[in-house]
Design a protein around this motif. Structure first.
Motif, PDB file in Angstrom:
ATOM      1  N   GLY A  90      -1.393  26.509  74.891  1.00 31.37           N
ATOM      2  CA  GLY A  90      -2.075  26.322  73.543  1.00 31.37           C
ATOM      3  C   GLY A  90      -3.255  26.597  73.388  1.00 31.37           C
ATOM      4  N   ALA A  91      -4.130  26.419  74.383  1.00 29.87           N
ATOM      5  CA  ALA A  91      -5.778  26.294  74.376  1.00 29.87           C
ATOM      6  C   ALA A  91      -5.964  27.809  73.991  1.00 29.87           C
ATOM      7  CB  ALA A  91      -6.291  25.788  75.657  1.00 29.87           C
ATOM      8  N   LEU A 123      -0.380  35.394  81.796  1.00 29.74           N
ATOM      9  CA  LEU A 123      -1.728  35.099  81.312  1.00 29.74           C
ATOM     10  C   LEU A 123      -1.862  33.359  81.292  1.00 29.74           C
ATOM     11  CD1 LEU A 123      -2.317  37.038  77.925  1.00 29.74           C
ATOM     12  CD2 LEU A 123      -2.740  37.980  80.307  1.00 29.74           C
ATOM     13  N   THR A 124      -0.817  32.831  81.118  1.00 34.19           N
ATOM     14  CA  THR A 124      -0.777  31.178  81.328  1.00 34.19           C
ATOM     15  C   THR A 124       0.514  31.165  82.218  1.00 34.19           C
ATOM     16  OG1 THR A 124       0.431  30.382  79.380  1.00 34.19           O
ATOM     17  CG2 THR A 124      -1.870  30.831  79.261  1.00 34.19           C
ATOM     18  N   VAL A 149     -11.256  30.335  79.525  1.00 38.06           N
ATOM     19  CA  VAL A 149      -9.921  29.326  78.695  1.00 38.06           C
ATOM     20  C   VAL A 149      -8.726  29.314  79.516  1.00 38.06           C
ATOM     21  CG1 VAL A 149      -8.862  28.847  76.684  1.00 38.06           C
ATOM     22  CG2 VAL A 149     -11.382  29.173  76.508  1.00 38.06           C
ATOM     23  N   PHE A 150      -8.481  30.686  79.991  1.00 40.28           N
ATOM     24  CA  PHE A 150      -7.176  30.987  80.886  1.00 40.28           C
ATOM     25  C   PHE A 150      -7.320  30.263  82.319  1.00 40.28           C
ATOM     26  CE2 PHE A 150      -7.446  33.900  77.456  1.00 40.28           C
ATOM     27  CZ  PHE A 150      -6.202  34.498  77.131  1.00 40.28           C
ATOM     28  N   THR A 151      -8.484  29.830  82.643  1.00 39.49           N
ATOM     29  CA  THR A 151      -8.257  29.185  84.093  1.00 39.49           C
ATOM     30  C   THR A 151      -7.766  27.874  83.973  1.00 39.49           C
ATOM     31  OG1 THR A 151     -10.128  30.541  84.623  1.00 39.49           O
ATOM     32  CG2 THR A 151      -9.717  28.722  85.909  1.00 39.49           C
ATOM     33  N   GLY A 152      -6.507  27.548  84.347  1.00 40.72           N
ATOM     34  CA  GLY A 152      -5.880  26.322  84.082  1.00 40.72           C
ATOM     35  C   GLY A 152      -5.954  25.523  85.451  1.00 40.72           C
ATOM     36  N   ILE A 184       2.723  28.603  70.437  1.00 42.58           N
ATOM     37  CA  ILE A 184       1.490  28.514  69.976  1.00 42.58           C
ATOM     38  C   ILE A 184       1.705  26.734  69.568  1.00 42.58           C
ATOM     39  CG2 ILE A 184       1.882  28.926  67.436  1.00 42.58           C
ATOM     40  CD1 ILE A 184      -0.820  30.345  67.277  1.00 42.58           C
ATOM     41  N   GLU A 185       2.817  26.439  69.519  1.00 44.01           N
ATOM     42  CA  GLU A 185       2.971  24.965  69.050  1.00 44.01           C
ATOM     43  C   GLU A 185       2.737  24.125  70.240  1.00 44.01           C
ATOM     44  OE1 GLU A 185       7.726  23.819  69.795  1.00 44.01           O
ATOM     45  OE2 GLU A 185       7.365  25.095  68.247  1.00 44.01           O
ATOM     46  N   PRO A 186       2.249  22.956  70.023  1.00 42.50           N
ATOM     47  CA  PRO A 186       2.096  22.092  70.971  1.00 42.50           C
ATOM     48  C   PRO A 186       3.126  21.507  71.935  1.00 42.50           C
ATOM     49  CG  PRO A 186       1.296  20.985  68.934  1.00 42.50           C
ATOM     50  CD  PRO A 186       2.225  22.319  68.776  1.00 42.50           C
TER      51      PRO A 186
END
Ligand SMILES: Cc1cc2nc3c(=O)[nH]c(=O)nc-3n(C[C@H](O)[C@H](O)[C@H](O)COP(=O)(O)OP(=O)(O)OC[C@H]3O[C@@H](n4cnc5c(N)ncnc54)[C@H](O)[C@@H]3O)c2cc1C
Length: 476
Positions: A266-267, A257-258, A113-116, A190-192
């Protein structure tokens, strides 16, 4: 390797920049605003050396909270560890080290999930989890944007510069519960975020002694408390909440991390098991805290001589029903476990029940506090100013005489009532009510979330089936 309480305390003496009451607190392990609560956190570390608790808390040298659960049995074993930790503060320390340890285990369960599209933080997320597990670290987090984030002068933390070795961030994040007692802080959102809000779309972890990093602490209830006898909870379990301010803080790439990626930022909370894992700890702690409040109610009614009155018995029954509800949410989340990433990431507590727990807990806690206050009566307020009154040669005998009730000495009764006031009516208690309502987000957010996490389709289908089963011409 697990650390001892002493080793944990030594780690806090790192020159971190904590501000309180217009002064810089040099050493949280010695400062009167923090030292007893720091010792309580240290006590949690020492639990792992206790031969009774160690098998519950630790497996193969590593905290169970850090492990990626592979089965229902693993979830149950992790909950037993959460229970042991929660009981040590009667549920009043919320952000104990097992909280973010479980969150990081959630990251490690689904690193992909951390791979953007623009940045790959998968290895960094795994390293974050490994660092917590191997170092037995206490990590707090700040994911909420400060209120300034809504105005034109948005001071929310953002990336301001990229260098060879990492990034530079500037701005504020809140609310850092337990941050002053943590080894590291995880900073994220955490918010969109809007797709073009890339500057604020960053997640990283930092040591608390990183240059430029400051924590502005709220009032210390510990410092205001007079003694353990007078304020048994706030004098020892004040986990504190602090605003994080970063003035050009350098974060090396390996801790990012992101990065500049709103979707991935967010993901990592919603597409990994991190969030249900956090709720697993929080729900277990909540259950423990309700047990404590209900126990207080039983002792108070006994002390008041009202225990056997039918309406009081019924009120105690309602509180015990709340305890059972809190317990049921934990057990049901475990029983409804789901596989992560086709089973490669192990299992997580069921999402629907985990998310609903936040609604139940936010609504139940203020109700439980109110019910116990009602049972306690005015005696909660009419108390000697401090335990010193009991010790005074002239006043002591008077207090001992007039504050006693049949079968209960004045000292026992004052002790119980002061504990109850600290839990139910003090400033510390008010903070706890706000905590239980908001620590997992504002109601408008989690209520909306339940509309997609909940079983709306099944509910609608059932109502629809009923409607479809009859018409204008249907006879009975
Ligand atoms: C004691 C405590 C400890 C906490 N610890 C942490 C922590 O360690 N780390 C962390 O990251 N965060 C922490 N939180 C922060 C928590 O996540 C936030 O408080 C929460 O997300 C709510 O944000 P807010 O305070 O900005 O409230 P707001 O978003 O301002 O909401 C305030 C009220 O307005 C309502 N409201 C706001 N906007 C709308 C809308 N559009 N529609 C309808 N109603 C709306 C809300 O439902 C709420 O009732 C903590 C909070 C508390 C109280």
């Amino acid at each position: 390797m697990t650390r001892s309480g002493q080793e944990y305390l030594e780690g806090l003496r790192d020159g971190r920049e904590i501000w309180l009451d217009g002064e810089r607190a040099e050493d949280v392990t010695a400062h009167p605003a923090f030292r007893a609560s720091a010792a309580s956190f240290a006590g949690l570390y020492d639990l792992a050396d206790d031969p009774v608790h160690r098998p519950v808390l630790v497996q193969d040298g590593v905290r169970r909270a850090c492990a990626v659960p592979r089965s229902y049995e693993d979830l149950v074993a992790r909950r037993r560890a959460f229970r042991t930790t929660a009981a040590a503060s009667y549920g009043f320390l919320g952000r104990t080290p097992d909280y973010m340890a479980a969150g990081a285990a959630g990251f490690a369960a689904a690193p992909a999930v951390f791979t953007g599209e623009t940045f790959d933080g998968a290895d960094h997320a795994l390293a974050f989890h490994r660092r917590i597990a191997e170092g037995d670290l206490h990590v707090a987090f700040t994911l909420t944007n400060p209120a300034s984030g809504r105005g034109e002068d948005d001071l929310t933390l953002r990336v301001v510069e990229e260098r060879d070795g990492g990034i530079v961030v500037r701005g504020a994040k809140t609310i850092g519960t337990g941050a002053v007692f943590a080894d590291e802080l995880l900073v994220g959102t955490i918010e969109p975020l809007a797709a073009d809000d890339t500057e604020r779309a960053v997640t990283f972890s930092v040591r608390l002694d990183t240059p430029g990093l400051k924590l502005i602490s709220r009032t210390s209830y510990e410092e205001r408390s007079r003694s353990v006898f007078d304020h048994p909870l706030s004098s020892r379990y004040d986990e504190n909440d602090a605003m994080l301010v970063c003035e050009d803080v350098f974060v090396p790439w390996e801790r990012v991390l992101t990065y500049r990626d709103p979707a991935t930022t967010g993901a990592i909370w919603w597409q990994t098991p991190a969030y249900p894992n956090l709720v697993h700890q929080a729900a277990t702690r909540f259950w423990t805290k309700l047990e404590f409040l209900t126990g207080l109610a039983i002792l108070l009614t006994r002390s008041n001589g009202t225990e056997k009155l039918p309406p009081v018995t019924q009120a105690l029954g309602r509180l015990l029903g709340m305890v059972a509800q809190a317990k049921a949410f934990v057990l049901a989340a475990e029983a409804s476990y789901e596989e992560v990433d086709g089973g490669r990431g192990g299992v997580r507590p069921g999402q629907e029940i985990s998310f609903a727990q936040r609604i139940m807990a936010g609504e139940l806690y203020p109700r439980a506090v109110q019910d116990v206050k009602l049972l306690a009566g005015g005696a909660l307020v009419q108390l000697p100013a401090s335990g010193r009154d009991l010790l005074h040669p002239e006043l002591g005998p008077l207090v001992r005489r007039y504050f006693a009730t049949p079968g209960h000495s004045a000292e026992d009764r004052v002790k119980l009532l002061k504990l109850a006031w600290d839990a139910l009516g003090s400033e510390f208690a008010g903070r706890h009510e706000q905590y239980e309502r908001f620590y997992h987000g504002a109601p408008h957010v989690y209520l909306t979330m339940q509309t997609w996490a909940g079983s709306a389709g099944e509910c609608e289908n059932l109502a629809r089936a009923c409607l479809d089963g009859y018409g204008l011409g249907t006879t009975r």
